[in-house]
Design a protein around this motif. Structure first.
Motif: not given
Length: 192
Positions: A15, A62, A65-66, A171
């Motif tokens: 992220n 988390q 995100g990315q 991820d």
């Protein structure tokens, strides 16, 4: 007696990757010790950058995100995961992964237990076009335990791997294990 839960040794949620620029390495976002890092060595035009993430296999609360995007051509490179296991055994790797329509459809997972040592194949996966978790269990490989030089590489192959477009996306990559007797654990982060 219940087995103790595995400890999170290294975790990449990606992220905090920079946006709109290629990267040469991605250090672990969380690690209990040592240098855990992902690189993409090899030749050719392929490179790494960030993309939209996922909550598949997420830890520590988390956000999606990315994620990490591994660009084609990918058959001339490999994703290298340097992940020491010092003080731990029963090692398990998990990661969420997908590909775009033109991304490499096959991933082969290999490992070594010494820098410069031979790579051993431990699994091969067909990569889906939506995020899915792949698991590689190293519990039955004694040399992976308590090893400061443990590393994994992911090779890309199949139709499109040599193409100029398409990518594989990663991820929430985790390495977990059980502490050996005498291993001093850091305080564990608990998700809210």
């Amino acid at each position: 007696e219940e087995a103790p839960p595995p400890v999170l040794l290294h975790y990449w949620h990606f992220n905090d990757l920079p946006e709109d620029e290629s990267i040469s390495s991605a250090p672990a976002d969380y690690t209990v010790f040592g240098d855990a890092v992902i690189t993409y060595p090899g030749d050719g035009e392929g490179y790494m950058d960030s993309t939209d993430g996922s909550t598949v296999n997420v830890r520590q609360g988390q956000a999606a995100g990315q994620g990490l995007r591994v660009r084609n051509p990918s058959d001339t490179r490999h994703l290298l995961l340097t992940m020491p296991t010092t003080g731990f055994e029963a090692i398990q790797l998990n990661y969420a992964v997908m590909r775009t329509a033109n991304g490499a459809p096959i991933q082969t997972v290999e490992y070594h237990t010494a820098v410069g040592g031979d790579w051993q194949a431990v699994g091969q996966f067909s990569v889906p076009t939506t995020y899915q978790v792949f698991t590689v269990d190293f519990s039955d490989i004694p040399d992976v335990s308590n090893n400061p030089e443990f590393a994994v590489r992911i090779l890309f192959s199949g139709e499109n791997a040599s193409g100029a477009s398409g990518n594989n996306r990663f991820d929430n990559l985790t390495l977990e294990g059980l502490p050996l007797e005498g291993t001093n654990l850091p305080p564990q982060m608990i998700a809210p």
